[in-house]
Design an enzyme around this catalytic site. Structure first.
Site, mmCIF file in Angstrom:
data_model
loop_
_atom_site.group_PDB
_atom_site.id
_atom_site.type_symbol
_atom_site.label_atom_id
_atom_site.label_comp_id
_atom_site.label_asym_id
_atom_site.label_seq_id
_atom_site.Cartn_x
_atom_site.Cartn_y
_atom_site.Cartn_z
ATOM 1 N N CYS A 1 0.925 -2.102 -1.015
ATOM 2 C CA CYS A 1 0.585 -2.359 -2.424
ATOM 3 C C CYS A 1 0.103 -1.102 -3.138
ATOM 4 O O CYS A 1 -0.097 -1.120 -4.351
ATOM 5 C CB CYS A 1 -0.489 -3.437 -2.511
ATOM 6 S SG CYS A 1 -2.000 -2.957 -1.665
ATOM 7 N N ASP B 1 -2.804 0.278 -2.846
ATOM 8 C CA ASP B 1 -4.249 0.276 -3.065
ATOM 9 C C ASP B 1 -4.956 1.212 -2.080
ATOM 10 O O ASP B 1 -4.404 1.573 -1.046
ATOM 11 C CB ASP B 1 -4.800 -1.151 -2.947
ATOM 12 C CG ASP B 1 -4.338 -1.998 -4.119
ATOM 13 O OD1 ASP B 1 -4.042 -1.417 -5.164
ATOM 14 O OD2 ASP B 1 -4.265 -3.221 -3.972
ATOM 15 N N CYS C 1 -7.466 -5.299 -4.191
ATOM 16 C CA CYS C 1 -7.561 -6.624 -4.808
ATOM 17 C C CYS C 1 -8.795 -7.368 -4.293
ATOM 18 O O CYS C 1 -9.543 -6.855 -3.460
ATOM 19 C CB CYS C 1 -6.312 -7.414 -4.456
ATOM 20 S SG CYS C 1 -6.256 -7.752 -2.694
ATOM 21 N N CYS D 1 -3.915 -6.869 3.036
ATOM 22 C CA CYS D 1 -5.120 -6.348 2.378
ATOM 23 C C CYS D 1 -6.242 -6.144 3.394
ATOM 24 O O CYS D 1 -7.065 -5.232 3.248
ATOM 25 C CB CYS D 1 -5.589 -7.310 1.297
ATOM 26 S SG CYS D 1 -4.259 -7.885 0.229
HETATM 27 FE FE1 FES Z 1 -3.542 -4.258 -2.315
HETATM 28 FE FE2 FES Z 1 -4.704 -6.532 -1.648
HETATM 29 S S1 FES Z 1 -2.949 -6.289 -2.877
HETATM 30 S S2 FES Z 1 -5.262 -4.530 -1.084
#
Ligand code: FES
Length: 148
Positions: free
Chosen positions: A34, A36, A59, A103
């Protein structure tokens, strides 16, 4: 999408957010899936994690799993902290929806990266092996989640 009470609790009231002052172990990893980012800082003394905090551009599920993961490793030895898996963190939270499993890998990996940083700083010749163990069906255990 259903989240457990514990996930909602750790999401709305996350523990150990921020950065540890005088940290001697810092790790940052990115999530290949993702994009992140998660940063973990720790103060390790006598092989014990005295303090640990996280910051994430992730998230809600990343926030909740990091909150729980930092609670689980605080006060533990470095070796015990390295045994913590994202699966154990998810179990402690009474589960996550399957699309959110990736995640939970962020916290586990960032803890591993922080401990590697600690070893490197302290001149300890050890390599932390951490990362995806095939937890998410989407990657099936290949190297996607591994970060240097
Ligand atoms: Fe990226 Fe959850 S969608 S850490």
């Amino acid at each position: 999408m259903m989240y457990s009470e514990k996930v909602l609790d750790h999401f709305s009231n996350p523990r150990n957010v921020g950065e540890v002052e005088n940290a001697n172990a810092v790790g940052q990893v990115g999530n290949a899936k993702c994009g992140d980012i998660m940063k973990i800082s720790m103060r390790i003394e006598d092989n014990i994690i005295k303090d640990v905090k996280f910051k994430t551009f992730g998230c809600g599920a990343a926030v909740a799993t990091s909150s729980m993961a930092t609670e689980l490793v605080k006060g533990k030895s470095v070796d015990d902290a390295l045994k913590l898996t994202n699966k154990a963190v998810m179990e402690a939270l009474d589960g996550l929806p399957p699309v959110k499993v990736h995640c939970s890998v962020l916290a586990e990996e960032a803890i591993g990266a922080a401990i590697q940083n600690y070893y490197d700083n302290a001149g300890i010749d050890k390599k932390v092996k951490k990362g995806c163990d095939g937890c998410c069906s989407s990657c099936g255990g290949h190297d996607e989640h591994h970060h240097e």
